[in-house]
Design a protein around this motif. Structure first.
Motif, PDB file in Angstrom:
ATOM      1  N   GLY A   1       0.791  -1.169   0.189  1.00  0.00           N
ATOM      2  CA  GLY A   1      -0.063  -0.040  -0.031  1.00  0.00           C
ATOM      3  C   GLY A   1       0.680   1.411   0.155  1.00  0.00           C
ATOM      4  O   GLY A   1       2.033   1.271   0.307  1.00  0.00           O
ATOM      5  N   PHE A   2       0.241   2.170  -0.588  1.00  0.00           N
ATOM      6  CA  PHE A   2       0.860   3.813  -0.592  1.00  0.00           C
ATOM      7  C   PHE A   2       1.493   4.262   1.035  1.00  0.00           C
ATOM      8  O   PHE A   2       0.791   3.930   2.041  1.00  0.00           O
ATOM      9  CB  PHE A   2      -0.389   4.622  -1.103  1.00  0.00           C
ATOM     10  CG  PHE A   2       0.050   6.070  -1.218  1.00  0.00           C
ATOM     11  CD1 PHE A   2       1.089   6.432  -2.067  1.00  0.00           C
ATOM     12  CD2 PHE A   2      -0.722   7.018  -0.839  1.00  0.00           C
ATOM     13  CE1 PHE A   2       1.627   7.626  -2.314  1.00  0.00           C
ATOM     14  CE2 PHE A   2      -0.278   8.536  -1.124  1.00  0.00           C
ATOM     15  CZ  PHE A   2       0.601   8.702  -1.786  1.00  0.00           C
ATOM     16  N   ALA A   3       2.530   4.758   0.858  1.00  0.00           N
ATOM     17  CA  ALA A   3       3.348   5.055   2.039  1.00  0.00           C
ATOM     18  C   ALA A   3       2.718   6.032   2.934  1.00  0.00           C
ATOM     19  O   ALA A   3       2.668   5.984   4.248  1.00  0.00           O
ATOM     20  CB  ALA A   3       4.735   5.644   1.649  1.00  0.00           C
TER      21      ALA A   3
ATOM     22  N   ALA B   1      -4.341   0.352  -7.387  1.00  0.00           N
ATOM     23  CA  ALA B   1      -3.335   0.267  -6.506  1.00  0.00           C
ATOM     24  C   ALA B   1      -2.209   1.088  -7.064  1.00  0.00           C
ATOM     25  O   ALA B   1      -1.496   0.780  -8.138  1.00  0.00           O
ATOM     26  CB  ALA B   1      -3.150  -0.858  -5.982  1.00  0.00           C
ATOM     27  N   ASN B   2      -1.297   1.508  -6.138  1.00  0.00           N
ATOM     28  CA  ASN B   2       0.037   2.003  -6.533  1.00  0.00           C
ATOM     29  C   ASN B   2       1.000   1.283  -5.305  1.00  0.00           C
ATOM     30  O   ASN B   2       0.732   1.411  -4.230  1.00  0.00           O
ATOM     31  CB  ASN B   2       0.105   3.475  -6.202  1.00  0.00           C
ATOM     32  CG  ASN B   2       1.690   4.002  -6.548  1.00  0.00           C
ATOM     33  OD1 ASN B   2       2.489   3.517  -6.894  1.00  0.00           O
ATOM     34  ND2 ASN B   2       1.795   5.163  -5.938  1.00  0.00           N
ATOM     35  N   PRO B   3       2.345   0.430  -5.863  1.00  0.00           N
ATOM     36  CA  PRO B   3       2.814   0.576  -7.333  1.00  0.00           C
ATOM     37  C   PRO B   3       2.403  -0.430  -8.105  1.00  0.00           C
ATOM     38  O   PRO B   3       3.128  -0.785  -8.995  1.00  0.00           O
ATOM     39  CB  PRO B   3       4.252   0.513  -6.802  1.00  0.00           C
ATOM     40  CG  PRO B   3       4.244  -0.149  -5.474  1.00  0.00           C
ATOM     41  CD  PRO B   3       3.077   0.006  -4.864  1.00  0.00           C
TER      42      PRO B   3
ATOM     43  N   LEU C   1     -11.365   4.699   0.031  1.00  0.00           N
ATOM     44  CA  LEU C   1     -11.199   4.366  -1.234  1.00  0.00           C
ATOM     45  C   LEU C   1     -10.445   5.384  -1.941  1.00  0.00           C
ATOM     46  O   LEU C   1     -11.026   6.587  -2.065  1.00  0.00           O
ATOM     47  CB  LEU C   1     -12.394   4.007  -2.123  1.00  0.00           C
ATOM     48  CG  LEU C   1     -13.561   2.876  -1.503  1.00  0.00           C
ATOM     49  CD1 LEU C   1     -14.672   2.774  -2.139  1.00  0.00           C
ATOM     50  CD2 LEU C   1     -12.625   1.528  -1.347  1.00  0.00           C
ATOM     51  N   ASP C   2      -9.286   5.206  -1.896  1.00  0.00           N
ATOM     52  CA  ASP C   2      -8.135   6.285  -2.671  1.00  0.00           C
ATOM     53  C   ASP C   2      -8.340   5.954  -4.079  1.00  0.00           C
ATOM     54  O   ASP C   2      -7.879   5.004  -4.684  1.00  0.00           O
ATOM     55  CB  ASP C   2      -6.846   5.906  -1.976  1.00  0.00           C
ATOM     56  CG  ASP C   2      -5.919   6.605  -2.551  1.00  0.00           C
ATOM     57  OD1 ASP C   2      -6.006   7.565  -3.560  1.00  0.00           O
ATOM     58  OD2 ASP C   2      -4.831   6.909  -1.911  1.00  0.00           O
ATOM     59  N   GLY C   3      -8.877   7.019  -4.539  1.00  0.00           N
ATOM     60  CA  GLY C   3      -9.156   6.833  -6.235  1.00  0.00           C
ATOM     61  C   GLY C   3      -8.044   7.892  -7.118  1.00  0.00           C
ATOM     62  O   GLY C   3      -8.352   8.526  -8.126  1.00  0.00           O
TER      63      GLY C   3
ATOM     64  N   SER D   1      -3.473  15.463  -9.084  1.00  0.00           N
ATOM     65  CA  SER D   1      -2.219  15.208  -9.416  1.00  0.00           C
ATOM     66  C   SER D   1      -1.756  14.143 -10.409  1.00  0.00           C
ATOM     67  O   SER D   1      -0.572  14.284 -10.952  1.00  0.00           O
ATOM     68  CB  SER D   1      -1.359  14.686  -8.052  1.00  0.00           C
ATOM     69  OG  SER D   1      -1.543  15.698  -6.685  1.00  0.00           O
ATOM     70  N   LYS D   2      -2.772  13.408 -10.839  1.00  0.00           N
ATOM     71  CA  LYS D   2      -2.336  12.378 -11.525  1.00  0.00           C
ATOM     72  C   LYS D   2      -2.882  12.830 -13.206  1.00  0.00           C
ATOM     73  O   LYS D   2      -2.539  13.379 -14.022  1.00  0.00           O
ATOM     74  CB  LYS D   2      -2.722  11.047 -11.347  1.00  0.00           C
ATOM     75  CG  LYS D   2      -2.225  10.901  -9.667  1.00  0.00           C
ATOM     76  CD  LYS D   2      -0.554  10.632  -9.714  1.00  0.00           C
ATOM     77  CE  LYS D   2       0.177  10.753  -8.427  1.00  0.00           C
ATOM     78  NZ  LYS D   2      -0.377   9.897  -7.513  1.00  0.00           N
ATOM     79  N   ALA D   3      -4.313  12.512 -13.177  1.00  0.00           N
ATOM     80  CA  ALA D   3      -4.696  12.553 -14.648  1.00  0.00           C
ATOM     81  C   ALA D   3      -4.900  14.118 -14.972  1.00  0.00           C
ATOM     82  O   ALA D   3      -4.777  14.357 -16.308  1.00  0.00           O
ATOM     83  CB  ALA D   3      -6.522  12.219 -14.758  1.00  0.00           C
TER      84      ALA D   3
HETATM   85  C1  LIG Z   1      -0.378  10.062  -6.206  1.00  0.00           C
HETATM   86  C2  LIG Z   1      -1.130   9.318  -5.262  1.00  0.00           C
HETATM   87  C3  LIG Z   1      -1.975  10.009  -4.339  1.00  0.00           C
HETATM   88  C4  LIG Z   1      -1.914  11.686  -4.612  1.00  0.00           C
HETATM   89  O1  LIG Z   1      -1.383  12.126  -3.849  1.00  0.00           O
HETATM   90  P1  LIG Z   1      -1.645  13.846  -3.779  1.00  0.00           P
HETATM   91  O2  LIG Z   1      -1.501  14.195  -2.249  1.00  0.00           O
HETATM   92  O3  LIG Z   1      -2.989  14.204  -4.095  1.00  0.00           O
HETATM   93  O4  LIG Z   1      -0.805  14.256  -4.802  1.00  0.00           O
HETATM   94  C5  LIG Z   1      -2.806   9.415  -3.508  1.00  0.00           C
HETATM   95  N1  LIG Z   1      -2.467   7.874  -3.295  1.00  0.00           N
HETATM   96  C6  LIG Z   1      -2.058   7.429  -4.248  1.00  0.00           C
HETATM   97  C7  LIG Z   1      -1.956   5.757  -3.946  1.00  0.00           C
HETATM   98  C8  LIG Z   1      -1.024   7.893  -4.996  1.00  0.00           C
HETATM   99  O5  LIG Z   1      -0.123   7.130  -5.959  1.00  0.00           O
END
Ligand SMILES: *Cc1c(COP(=O)(O)O)cnc(C)c1O
Length: 361
Positions: free
Chosen positions: A113-115, A160-162, A187-189, A218-220
């Motif tokens: 999961g995301f850090a 999910a990331n990564p 739910l982190d979208g 930040s992404k799309a």
């Molecule tokens: C990039 C990312 C975010 C977005 O973070 P911001 O603070 O909105 O830039 C959130 N969750 C995940 C899983 C991500 O990869």
């Protein structure tokens, strides 16, 4: 004699967040594919709106973000009263932990999961709990088995990331149904836009008392540098989060840029179209080179090598070619590289470099 100063419990357990590398010695303009940024940048309309807002910088910005919330609500079909805007979705994650977690409570996230989930949990004095995934996919049963009365929050990034894997709405709904009522499912979208037809969990967050959705520009939308994200969910939770939100957390420039960005549907549609084509081509190209890779549902791919040494060798080779990707060792993938999908020519460069690396070993 008084006791020495010391931070609250948990704080010193936080390992500093590692962002994607952005500079490369010997390369004035490296190809940066390490932070899942939009390779086309923000909409020109967003840039113009931000420039236009600069002259008003002597004015305090809106405290309730009413105009931006209305713009988001109109595009996404949401109730504007249930939206809270933050300095990136990171800030919404932070608010959730600060408001609902704490000493004696658990914050759950999955293996890769995301850090930020762990960091925000520790910052709140709560205990981060990691549960396994199954073949790099969120395992609903593992979460439900582990969740209990002390579980305050469960964070799931979908996609999910990564890993760039995706959990279908049937599974997400099963997770929401099975969690204790006292636990908030988040739910982190962040990558929701990259899945055609997926609402990021908005319908669930709009209909359950304990489901929240977070989204980001930040992404799309290509605005990682602007720092704008939002949360959507039950009125009662939004009300709580607003109490701990700084009144001027978003600048006037940020509000103007995000509003124009979400209004430019043609720009984001074109970015998403290219991304969908190019991620498929990247995944196919990697597999042709014998590099394992799951289908991607986001704007990056996770290339898995035989072992850590090979992944590091590939990373070094790419850097030699002026290409920066991410070695996601801190996410439990020592043998992999996470590569952001770039423009067509960028992805050509990545595939050519990896082919040459393959040929050399
Ligand atoms: C990039 C990312 C975010 C977005 O973070 P911001 O603070 O909105 O830039 C959130 N969750 C995940 C899983 C991500 O990869």
């Amino acid at each position: 004699m008084s006791a020495p100063i010391r931070p609250q419990p948990g704080i010193l357990e936080i390992a500093l967040y590692q962002g994607g590398q952005s500079a490369l010695a010997g390369h004035a303009e490296p190809l940066k594919l390490s932070s899942n940024e939009n390779p086309f940048g923000p909409s020109p309309k967003a840039v113009a709106a931000m420039a236009g807002a600069l002259g008003d910088s002597h004015r305090y910005p809106s405290t309730d973000h009413g105009t931006l919330r209305a713009a988001i609500a109109a595009v996404e079909g949401l109730d504007a009263d249930r939206i809270i805007c933050g300095v990136g979705s990171d800030e919404i994650i932070h608010f959730l932990c600060q408001a609902y977690a704490g000493p004696g409570l658990e914050v759950m996230h999955t293996e890769h999961g995301f850090a930020m989930y762990r960091i925000s949990a520790l910052a709140a004095g709560a205990t981060p709990v990691e549960v396994p995934e199954r073949e790099r996919i969120v395992d609903v049963d593992a979460i439900l088995d582990r969740a209990g009365p002390d579980t305050a929050l469960v964070f799931i990034a979908n996609p999910a990331n990564p890993t760039a894997t995706f959990l279908g709405m049937d599974q997400i709904t099963r997770l929401a149904d099975g969690l204790p009522e006292s636990c908030i499912l988040v739910l982190d979208g962040a990558y929701a836009e990259f899945v055609d037809g997926y609402d990021g969990g908005a319908a669930l967050a709009g209909s359950r008392a304990n489901v929240m959705m977070t989204r980001t520009f930040s992404k799309a939308y290509g605005l990682g540098g602007l720092r704008v994200g939002y949360g959507y969910g039950p009125r009662a939770i939004i009300d709580v989060l607003n109490r701990i939100r700084g009144p001027f957390n978003l600048s006037g420039v940020a509000l103007a840029g995000a509003e124009a960005a979400i209004g430019d549907r043609a720009w984001v549609a074109e970015c998403l179209r290219v991304n969908a084509d190019e991620r498929a081509r990247l995944v196919g190209g990697l597999r042709q080179l014998g590099i394992a890779c799951d289908d991607s549902h986001a704007n990056f791919v996770l290339a898995r090598f035989a072992d850590e040494g090979t992944a590091l060798g590939a990373d070094a080779y790419l850097k030699g070619q002026g290409i920066i990707v991410r070695h996601p060792k801190n996410y439990g993938f020592a043998n992999a590289l996470r590569i952001t999908v770039g423009q067509v020519a960028d992805n050509d460069r990545v595939l050519a470099a990896l082919a040459a690396f393959r040929g050399a070993v």
